[in-house]
Design a protein around this motif. Structure first.
Motif, PDB file in Angstrom:
ATOM      1  N   LEU A   4      44.900  47.388  41.581  1.00 42.90           N
ATOM      2  CA  LEU A   4      44.209  48.538  40.594  1.00 42.90           C
ATOM      3  C   LEU A   4      45.834  49.622  40.532  1.00 42.90           C
ATOM      4  CD1 LEU A   4      42.229  50.785  40.270  1.00 42.90           C
ATOM      5  CD2 LEU A   4      42.194  51.209  42.770  1.00 42.90           C
ATOM      6  N   GLY A 710      40.956  53.229  43.021  1.00 46.76           N
ATOM      7  CA  GLY A 710      40.280  53.737  42.047  1.00 46.76           C
ATOM      8  C   GLY A 710      38.963  53.176  41.749  1.00 46.76           C
ATOM      9  N   GLU A 747      40.288  52.657  37.073  1.00 46.48           N
ATOM     10  CA  GLU A 747      38.330  51.834  37.152  1.00 46.48           C
ATOM     11  C   GLU A 747      39.433  51.092  38.583  1.00 46.48           C
ATOM     12  OE1 GLU A 747      37.378  48.799  34.654  1.00 46.48           O
ATOM     13  OE2 GLU A 747      35.783  51.294  34.143  1.00 46.48           O
ATOM     14  N   TRP A 748      38.602  50.868  39.458  1.00 44.82           N
ATOM     15  CA  TRP A 748      39.584  50.178  40.844  1.00 44.82           C
ATOM     16  C   TRP A 748      38.986  48.325  39.449  1.00 44.82           C
ATOM     17  CZ3 TRP A 748      40.801  49.439  45.692  1.00 44.82           C
ATOM     18  CH2 TRP A 748      40.832  48.264  46.546  1.00 44.82           C
TER      19      TRP A 748
END
Length: 929
Positions: A4, A710, A747-748
């Protein structure tokens, strides 16, 4: 597989969180790994102290704990006696250098183990009970010397009591009638058994003592002996042994005590008096029962239990507490291993500043791809054993739990970093947050390889080849501990430690709670702990004393250390003090939940005022039962085998990461919510939605292997927060939840494998960056596999780093959202470069990393530096008869403390075994959401 982007920005939503609050916690000095630093013979010098410390600091170590130990053969002239002026000068220099390097120094309050030394006179040495018996008929005159049979003991054994017992049940104390060691006494009517109880000596000497540390082991039960022992350190640090430059050495950061291991010490001078004061009756009047062998009556078991409880209290008050208070007077703290002692482990651990547990052996979780070694020993410390130390810390409000880490995982020179990871993760999920490696040995730079070595493994030192990539492992530990030291513990339940069951039911007289015998000491308790853990709950153990001081607030139980719990579970204990049961009743009336598994307690422990205490117990138990029933129905007292369902109804949903996915975790709370350390200590991969036992509006995932983080995919389902997790067998992650705030961060990345993997199965170029013995005549190209199977000079014996190079083509890297490099089987760690750029250091399964951002259209160059273990080199030295075992005392022992060489070892596979693949990935974040 997870990768990430780094955190880019923070927005405000339902609250405010700064970027600093969402980033990785700062790596403090305590968050860095620490190590026991063996000083062999204390033969240290300034240049090599600096050399050693600089090497440790550069690798990422934080604290070094000095433990002086036996010396090196033929090096006596350089040995420095412990606490001598020269030794204190070296300690001060070490502390100064550590401070310069951003490190800190702990020290053992002794050498070797247990505490003892040259200033421990025989009067302060560890004691044991000695018995001499005589018979006399009524009407006869007894005129004999009262003494022990052992001539070695005779000059030191002190008569404590001489008791006479008749066949009619009469008891007489004849101690005062003994004059100059002789009893002249005309026996009354009847047949009389005379029992003489002496306080003798174990004559145990300090084990593995360093020069200046040899001598008797002290009496840990004696306040006087402990005070006298600490006086030696007072004098050394106060300036009586002033350094040659006129300065006084500063006290260390922490003082350390190793596991108890005082063998056969079952007595102390004045124990009969201590027993009477504490237990309310005279032990000497029950010597026939106390000394009885074979099948014991209930009365005898109660007396023995009282004796064991008395030893526990003496150990806590006279040693553990006095030592800790002494350290505090000098600005230091204490780290202590309570296991191995005859005391209540919870109370002993809770008395010191930093309770320390110990792993002993290698755990086998069946992790996919993790190589196994035939020369290992199973771990005697499972989760149930490791949690004694963290429980003591949590219920007492102590911020750190340390661990003696990696003791005897495998045979010497055969332990890899990948084998270390599962057991370090086991420590973390057991509550450890301040890891101390079992050892690295001070070794002069000029010492021939393998340098100075301590007899036990694992050797976490710069002369071990695994040190080359150990900094990546140390970063992993530091990242994990930065979270594990943050906030407060948040385990679900307190679990009552049924120590009276152990004290009253176990055979023998002296009961030692060492890690190797706990399965025998507490089988039912261990089974209950695993039942609760397998049901998805975490717990801390609680002692009777901590129950006595617990309170109820908002229907939660609060310990004296300020830690809160949803309920207190009594795991099938048969015995419980009446006042402790009464306190449970009070807590239940105040709204706390008390759960009895399998059965209610049946009786009180101990012997004195038995019927009175039984009546109180019976009355309270009746009140307890009135509060509870089989089904709960909102009651505060619950009972039954169906405890999982009952607890779920009355508290929170169990963590499905354990019940459904077989993941291991520990949870802590912080000002914004909660955070978890989660490890896949299982042979299963994990992918799916996992319900949490805590509310959460948003969550962030942190990868401690590479430092990425993330925003996790989170949803609400049936009133519970669920987080989406992907973990390969053996992987770990940190999850942080936010109760009120919907954090806004990148985001992850949740990847899935796409078609079009590139198999790098052709020939590779292999060259060695380092090799000892040096390799020659390498082939122009090699197939993947152990380099010990390739035909070149020293292939089977070298210790080193081989660099594998290949060129591969990916015409359009942008055709996938990311690419994963998977190395397959690596022996043992690898550094990755693509197109000349450093990518990652891979040291544990799965050996894989994200490489998408480094790929070029068309031709790419992949370099993989693989470092093997030192096993093949040391086996070759033994085959050639090289004398490297140059250490005193036990020297170098094999597993099981056996002697022998490693000449019989077959070559350990080394290098890149593969298969190596570059796999296209797609991100499934939108599909998940």
């Amino acid at each position: 597989m997870n990768r990430l982007c780094s955190i880019a920005m923070i927005v405000f939503c339902a609250g405010t969180l700064s970027a600093q609050n969402l980033a990785w916690p700062e790596i403090s000095l305590e968050a860095k790994p620490a190590a026991r630093w063996w000083w062999m013979g204390s033969a240290v010098d300034r240049d090599n102290l600096t050399h050693n410390l600089e090497t440790y600091a550069a690798a990422g170590m934080g604290t070094m704990e000095i433990t002086p130990i036996y010396g090196v053969q033929g090096n006596d002239a350089n040995d420095i006696p412990f606490l001598s002026p020269r030794w204190m000068q070296m300690l001060q220099y070490t502390e100064d250098e550590a401070s310069r390097l951003g490190m800190q120094i702990d020290m053992n309050t002794g050498t070797g183990w247990p505490f003892g030394g040259p200033e421990v006179g025989v009067e302060d040495a560890a004691c044991k009970l000695l018995i001499a018996e005589y018979r006399v008929e009524g009407g006869n005159t007894f005129d004999k010397k009262i003494e022990v049979a052992d001539r070695k003991q005779q000059p030191y054994a002190k008569l404590e009591r001489l008791m006479a017992f008749s066949d009619a049940g009469k008891c007489m104390d004849l101690t005062a009638k003994v004059k100059d060691g002789v009893l002249r006494w005309k026996a009354p009517k009847g047949c009389w058994r005379l029992i003489a109880a002496f306080c003798g000596k174990t004559f145990q000497k300090v084990k593995r003592a360093a020069p200046g540390g040899e001598g008797y082991v002290m009496n840990h039960f004696s306040a006087r002996a402990v005070k006298n022992y600490l006086g030696r350190f007072e004098r050394a640090f106060s300036g009586e042994f002033r350094n040659t430059n006129g300065t006084v050495t500063a006290y260390p950061h922490n003082f350390f005590n190793d596991s108890y291991e005082v063998y056969g010490a079952d007595w102390s001078e004045g124990l009969f008096d201590d027993f009477r004061i504490r237990r309310g009756y005279k032990l000497e009047e029950h010597l026939p029962e106390f000394l009885a062998e074979g099948e014991r009556s209930d009365e005898t078991r109660r007396i023995v239990s009282d004796y064991r409880e008395t030893l526990s209290e003496l150990l806590q008050e006279n040693f553990t507490r006095q030592w800790t208070e002494w350290a505090h007077l000098h600005g230091s703290k204490t780290r202590n291993q309570a296991h191995g002692s005859p005391g209540n482990l919870i109370d002993l651990y809770a008395t010191v500043d930093i309770p320390e547990c110990e792993g002993f052996g290698l755990s086998d979780f069946g992790i996919q791809g993790l190589r196994k070694d035939s020369l290992t020993r199973p771990n005697d410390s499972d989760l149930s054993m490791l949690k004694y130390a963290s429980s003591g810390a949590h219920i007492a409000g102590k911020p750190y739990t340390s661990s003696e880490t990696f003791t005897w995982l495998t045979e010497h020179f055969r332990t890899s970093l990948s084998q270390c990871k599962p057991d370090i993760d086991l420590m973390f999920v057991s509550g450890v947050n301040h890891v101390y490696f079992h050892g690295t040995t001070y070794s002069p730079a000029e010492a021939a390889w393998p340098g100075w070595k301590f007899y036990a493994t694992v050797d976490m030192s710069p002369t071990n080849s695994i040190w080359r990539d150990a900094p990546a492992f140390f970063q992993y530990i530091s990242r994990c501990q930065s979270f594990l030291q943050m906030g407060q513990p948040d385990n679900d339940f307190l679990v009552y430690l049924p120590v009276y069951d152990m004290w009253q039911e176990q055979d023998g007289r002296l009961l030692m709670f060492d890690i190797h015998k706990m399965a025998k000491r507490a089988p039912r308790f261990i089974e209950a702990v695993h039942r609760i853990n397998d049901a998805g709950y975490d717990m801390d153990y609680v002692s009777d004393n901590f129950i006595r001081t617990a309170t109820c607030r908002d229907k939660k139980i609060v310990t004296s250390g300020g830690t809160t719990y949803k309920a207190l579970v009594v795991p099938g204990a048969r015995l419980m003090p009446a006042d402790v049961l009464a306190r449970l009743l009070d807590l239940a009336k105040e709204g706390a939940t008390i759960v009895f598994l399998d059965r209610y307690p049946e009786d009180v422990p101990g012997y004195a005022k038995l019927e009175q205490r039984r009546a109180e117990f019976k009355h309270t138990l009746g009140k307890i039962k009135e509060l509870g029933n089989e089904n709960g129905n909102g009651k505060t007292v619950l009972f039954g085998m169906d405890y999982v369902r009952t607890l779920a109804q009355t508290t929170a949903m169990p963590e499905a990461m354990k019940t459904s996915f077989d993941l291991s975790c520990v949870r802590r709370k912080n000002s914004d919510g909660y955070h978890y350390f989660i490890s896949a200590l299982t042979n299963r991969d994990t992918e799916g939605w996992i319900p949490l036992a805590v509310p959460a509006r948003s969550a962030v995932l942190y990868n401690p292997m590479n430092g990425t983080s993330g925003k996790a995919c989170l949803r609400q389902n049936n009133g519970k927060a669920e987080v989406y997790l992907q973990l390969v067998s053996g992987e770990s992650v940190i999850l942080r939840t936010f109760t009120e705030v919907d954090v806004q961060v990148p985001e992850w990345r949740y990847p899935a494998v796409s078609e079009g993997a590139v198999e790098l199965s052709g020939l590779w170029n292999l060259r060695f960056l380092e090799s000892i013995p040096e390799v020659h005549n390498l082939p122009d190209s090699v197939s993947l596999g152990s380099w010990t199977d390739i035909s070149f000079e020293n292939a089977k014996t070298t210790m080193g780093t081989g660099c594998y190079t290949t060129i591969f083509r990916i015409e359009n890297p942008a055709s996938a959202q990311d690419w994963l490099l998977s190395l397959g089987d690596v022996r043992e760690s690898a550094r990755i470069r693509i197109n000349g750029r450093e990518i990652a250091t891979l040291w544990a399964v799965p050996y894989s990393c994200s490489v998408g951002q480094y790929l070029l259209p068309g031709k790419n160059t992949l370099e993989i530096e693989v470092t093997n273990l030192p096993a093949n080199r040391i086996a070759d030295m033994d085959c050639r008869g090289v004398k490297w075992r140059i250490f005193k005392d036990i020297n170098i022992a094999a597993l099981g403390y056996k002697k022998g060489t490693y000449a019989h070892w077959t070559p350990v596979p080394s290098g890149l075994l593969g298969p190596v693949r570059i796999v296209p990935l797609k991100l499934i974040n939108k599909e998940i959401q």
